[in-house]
Scaffold this motif. Structure first.
Motif, PDB file in Angstrom:
ATOM      1  N   LYS A   1      67.246  18.509 -56.443  1.00 44.83           N
ATOM      2  CA  LYS A   1      66.900  18.070 -57.787  1.00 44.83           C
ATOM      3  C   LYS A   1      66.577  19.270 -58.690  1.00 44.83           C
ATOM      4  O   LYS A   1      66.945  19.288 -59.868  1.00 44.83           O
ATOM      5  CB  LYS A   1      65.709  17.104 -57.743  1.00 44.83           C
ATOM      6  CG  LYS A   1      66.048  15.715 -57.222  1.00 44.83           C
ATOM      7  CD  LYS A   1      64.822  14.820 -57.219  1.00 44.83           C
ATOM      8  CE  LYS A   1      65.151  13.419 -56.715  1.00 44.83           C
ATOM      9  NZ  LYS A   1      66.020  12.682 -57.653  1.00 44.83           N
TER      10      LYS A   1
ATOM     11  N   THR B   1      71.346  21.464 -65.656  1.00 48.96           N
ATOM     12  CA  THR B   1      71.286  20.617 -66.845  1.00 48.96           C
ATOM     13  C   THR B   1      70.851  21.400 -68.078  1.00 48.96           C
ATOM     14  O   THR B   1      71.355  21.173 -69.186  1.00 48.96           O
ATOM     15  CB  THR B   1      70.319  19.441 -66.618  1.00 48.96           C
ATOM     16  OG1 THR B   1      70.803  18.648 -65.522  1.00 48.96           O
ATOM     17  CG2 THR B   1      70.220  18.551 -67.854  1.00 48.96           C
TER      18      THR B   1
ATOM     19  N   ILE C   1      61.806  16.905 -68.263  1.00 56.75           N
ATOM     20  CA  ILE C   1      62.755  15.807 -68.013  1.00 56.75           C
ATOM     21  C   ILE C   1      62.909  15.500 -66.530  1.00 56.75           C
ATOM     22  O   ILE C   1      63.682  14.609 -66.160  1.00 56.75           O
ATOM     23  CB  ILE C   1      64.139  16.115 -68.614  1.00 56.75           C
ATOM     24  CG1 ILE C   1      64.789  17.314 -67.912  1.00 56.75           C
ATOM     25  CG2 ILE C   1      64.033  16.345 -70.116  1.00 56.75           C
ATOM     26  CD1 ILE C   1      66.248  17.555 -68.307  1.00 56.75           C
TER      27      ILE C   1
ATOM     28  N   LEU D   1      68.365  20.289 -62.177  1.00 61.71           N
ATOM     29  CA  LEU D   1      67.652  20.482 -63.446  1.00 61.71           C
ATOM     30  C   LEU D   1      68.040  21.804 -64.095  1.00 61.71           C
ATOM     31  O   LEU D   1      68.249  21.875 -65.315  1.00 61.71           O
ATOM     32  CB  LEU D   1      66.145  20.441 -63.208  1.00 61.71           C
ATOM     33  CG  LEU D   1      65.535  19.063 -62.924  1.00 61.71           C
ATOM     34  CD1 LEU D   1      64.080  19.216 -62.474  1.00 61.71           C
ATOM     35  CD2 LEU D   1      65.604  18.181 -64.166  1.00 61.71           C
TER      36      LEU D   1
ATOM     37  N   LYS E   1      54.463   9.354 -65.395  1.00 60.87           N
ATOM     38  CA  LYS E   1      55.888   9.652 -65.249  1.00 60.87           C
ATOM     39  C   LYS E   1      56.671   9.369 -66.518  1.00 60.87           C
ATOM     40  O   LYS E   1      57.693   9.996 -66.764  1.00 60.87           O
ATOM     41  CB  LYS E   1      56.473   8.822 -64.105  1.00 60.87           C
ATOM     42  CG  LYS E   1      56.017   9.219 -62.722  1.00 60.87           C
ATOM     43  CD  LYS E   1      56.545   8.264 -61.676  1.00 60.87           C
ATOM     44  CE  LYS E   1      58.059   8.307 -61.609  1.00 60.87           C
ATOM     45  NZ  LYS E   1      58.578   7.432 -60.533  1.00 60.87           N
ATOM     46  N   ASP E   2      56.211   8.434 -67.305  1.00 63.64           N
ATOM     47  CA  ASP E   2      56.984   8.007 -68.471  1.00 63.64           C
ATOM     48  C   ASP E   2      56.788   8.895 -69.690  1.00 63.64           C
ATOM     49  O   ASP E   2      57.553   8.805 -70.647  1.00 63.64           O
ATOM     50  CB  ASP E   2      56.620   6.564 -68.844  1.00 63.64           C
ATOM     51  CG  ASP E   2      57.146   5.566 -67.828  1.00 63.64           C
ATOM     52  OD1 ASP E   2      58.078   5.925 -67.078  1.00 63.64           O
ATOM     53  OD2 ASP E   2      56.634   4.435 -67.784  1.00 63.64           O
TER      54      ASP E   2
ATOM     55  N   ASN F   1      62.562  11.827 -65.386  1.00 64.20           N
ATOM     56  CA  ASN F   1      63.268  10.845 -66.233  1.00 64.20           C
ATOM     57  C   ASN F   1      62.294  10.051 -67.112  1.00 64.20           C
ATOM     58  O   ASN F   1      62.214   8.818 -67.041  1.00 64.20           O
ATOM     59  CB  ASN F   1      64.098   9.880 -65.377  1.00 64.20           C
ATOM     60  CG  ASN F   1      65.220  10.578 -64.647  1.00 64.20           C
ATOM     61  OD1 ASN F   1      65.911  11.430 -65.215  1.00 64.20           O
ATOM     62  ND2 ASN F   1      65.409  10.244 -63.388  1.00 64.20           N
TER      63      ASN F   1
ATOM     64  N   LYS G   1      60.399   8.314 -70.451  1.00 61.99           N
ATOM     65  CA  LYS G   1      60.866   7.545 -71.598  1.00 61.99           C
ATOM     66  C   LYS G   1      60.562   8.264 -72.916  1.00 61.99           C
ATOM     67  O   LYS G   1      61.287   8.113 -73.892  1.00 61.99           O
ATOM     68  CB  LYS G   1      60.206   6.162 -71.603  1.00 61.99           C
ATOM     69  CG  LYS G   1      60.569   5.304 -70.409  1.00 61.99           C
ATOM     70  CD  LYS G   1      59.830   3.966 -70.444  1.00 61.99           C
ATOM     71  CE  LYS G   1      60.172   3.118 -69.231  1.00 61.99           C
ATOM     72  NZ  LYS G   1      59.419   1.832 -69.239  1.00 61.99           N
TER      73      LYS G   1
ATOM     74  N   GLU H   1      72.038  12.141 -73.259  1.00 60.18           N
ATOM     75  CA  GLU H   1      72.365  11.994 -71.840  1.00 60.18           C
ATOM     76  C   GLU H   1      71.352  11.140 -71.092  1.00 60.18           C
ATOM     77  O   GLU H   1      71.715  10.319 -70.241  1.00 60.18           O
ATOM     78  CB  GLU H   1      72.451  13.382 -71.193  1.00 60.18           C
ATOM     79  CG  GLU H   1      72.820  13.347 -69.723  1.00 60.18           C
ATOM     80  CD  GLU H   1      72.981  14.737 -69.127  1.00 60.18           C
ATOM     81  OE1 GLU H   1      73.145  14.834 -67.890  1.00 60.18           O
ATOM     82  OE2 GLU H   1      72.934  15.735 -69.893  1.00 60.18           O
ATOM     83  N   PHE H   2      70.062  11.308 -71.403  1.00 56.27           N
ATOM     84  CA  PHE H   2      69.005  10.628 -70.653  1.00 56.27           C
ATOM     85  C   PHE H   2      68.332   9.509 -71.446  1.00 56.27           C
ATOM     86  O   PHE H   2      67.346   8.946 -70.986  1.00 56.27           O
ATOM     87  CB  PHE H   2      67.957  11.645 -70.203  1.00 56.27           C
ATOM     88  CG  PHE H   2      68.476  12.666 -69.236  1.00 56.27           C
ATOM     89  CD1 PHE H   2      68.671  12.350 -67.897  1.00 56.27           C
ATOM     90  CD2 PHE H   2      68.804  13.949 -69.669  1.00 56.27           C
ATOM     91  CE1 PHE H   2      69.157  13.285 -67.007  1.00 56.27           C
ATOM     92  CE2 PHE H   2      69.299  14.899 -68.784  1.00 56.27           C
ATOM     93  CZ  PHE H   2      69.474  14.561 -67.445  1.00 56.27           C
ATOM     94  N   ASN H   3      68.840   9.222 -72.629  1.00 54.78           N
ATOM     95  CA  ASN H   3      68.284   8.148 -73.474  1.00 54.78           C
ATOM     96  C   ASN H   3      66.788   8.374 -73.727  1.00 54.78           C
ATOM     97  O   ASN H   3      65.965   7.475 -73.535  1.00 54.78           O
ATOM     98  CB  ASN H   3      68.511   6.782 -72.827  1.00 54.78           C
ATOM     99  CG  ASN H   3      68.273   5.638 -73.803  1.00 54.78           C
ATOM    100  OD1 ASN H   3      68.455   5.780 -75.012  1.00 54.78           O
ATOM    101  ND2 ASN H   3      67.863   4.497 -73.294  1.00 54.78           N
ATOM    102  N   LEU H   4      66.451   9.583 -74.166  1.00 55.43           N
ATOM    103  CA  LEU H   4      65.061   9.965 -74.373  1.00 55.43           C
ATOM    104  C   LEU H   4      64.596   9.619 -75.780  1.00 55.43           C
ATOM    105  O   LEU H   4      65.387   9.595 -76.728  1.00 55.43           O
ATOM    106  CB  LEU H   4      64.894  11.482 -74.177  1.00 55.43           C
ATOM    107  CG  LEU H   4      65.168  12.037 -72.783  1.00 55.43           C
ATOM    108  CD1 LEU H   4      65.175  13.558 -72.827  1.00 55.43           C
ATOM    109  CD2 LEU H   4      64.128  11.547 -71.793  1.00 55.43           C
TER     110      LEU H   4
END
Length: 239
Positions: A42, A49, A78, A46, A1-2, A81, A83, A112-115
């Motif tokens: 969701k 977005t 994305i 997306l 997921k990350d 979410n 990292k 926006e998502f701190n990627l």
């Protein structure tokens, strides 16, 4: 997921047999996130977005342009979410007019998502637009690594200098001295001895033929080059 990925070719990286809704819902299904209704919500979020209409959920990838397909690929990346997002030449397959739109979208999503992005590209003009730190690689090894402005304003490695000089300048009145690299790229299966760049380097020294330079630290960067750390040694003519 990350950790997720945006691929180079948006047509080949999307399942042609699935609708956009199915493609974007798949990450949530795999990780058992939400009910059917929640996943549908969701997916709509997306699409909004990345700048695509909600009606896109029932359409197939071939019904979209290259830039729109890449937006679908970005939305999928994305969805959970992450990292870190690995961007493998994400705009090289797109028209130049569309590239800037996708790059600006990536920048906005990062905020926006701190990627964190690992952005892989050959176009240094694109790299300059999006990257905070840059690593220049040659034949599978890092030649130079520094903050973006330092790389472009004060390149230290001969390979970096050549790449920077090759960036087109839009002003025809401005003359730029090109640092032309001669010769062909050696085989990565059977790389040259010593510095891998020495057969093509215009500033090659005797040490370069025998000893592979280590990636060593300077105040503002890391460089793997004998010339930078031993400039007193006589320089021979390159090929």
């Amino acid at each position: 997921k990350d950790i997720q990925m945006i691929f180079q070719d948006p047509m080949e990286s999307l399942n042609a047999r699935h609708t956009v809704g199915d493609i974007l819902e798949e990450p949530f299904i795999i990780h058992r996130i939400g009910t059917k209704a929640e996943r549908a919500q969701k997916v709509r979020g997306l699409l909004d977005t990345v700048g695509l209409p909600a009606r896109s959920v029932t359409r197939y990838p071939f019904e979209f342009s290259g830039g729109q397909r890449q937006r679908i690929g970005i939305a999928r990346a994305i969805a959970l979410n992450p990292k870190l997002v690995i961007c493998d030449e994400p705009v090289s397959a797109l028209d130049v007019s569309i590239q800037s739109q996708i790059l600006n979208l990536l920048v906005d999503l990062q905020k926006e998502f701190n990627l964190a992005y690992l952005f892989i590209a050959h176009d240094l003009a694109v790299v300059k637009h999006i990257s905070d730190r840059i690593a220049i690689m040659y034949l599978g090894q890092i030649a130079e690594e520094a903050e973006g402005n330092a790389i472009y304003q004060r390149p230290q490695h001969p390979y970096t200098q050549s790449l920077i000089s090759a960036i087109p300048v839009p002003d025809p009145r401005q003359r730029v001295k090109r640092e032309v690299i001669k010769g062909d790229v050696p085989s990565p299966i059977n790389p040259p001895s010593g510095c891998r760049f020495h057969p093509r380097c215009p500033k090659v020294m005797e040490t370069c033929h025998q000893e592979q330079p280590a990636l060593r630290a300077l105040p503002d960067r890391q460089v793997a080059c004998h010339l930078v750390f031993d400039p007193a040694e006589p320089v021979s003519e390159g090929p």
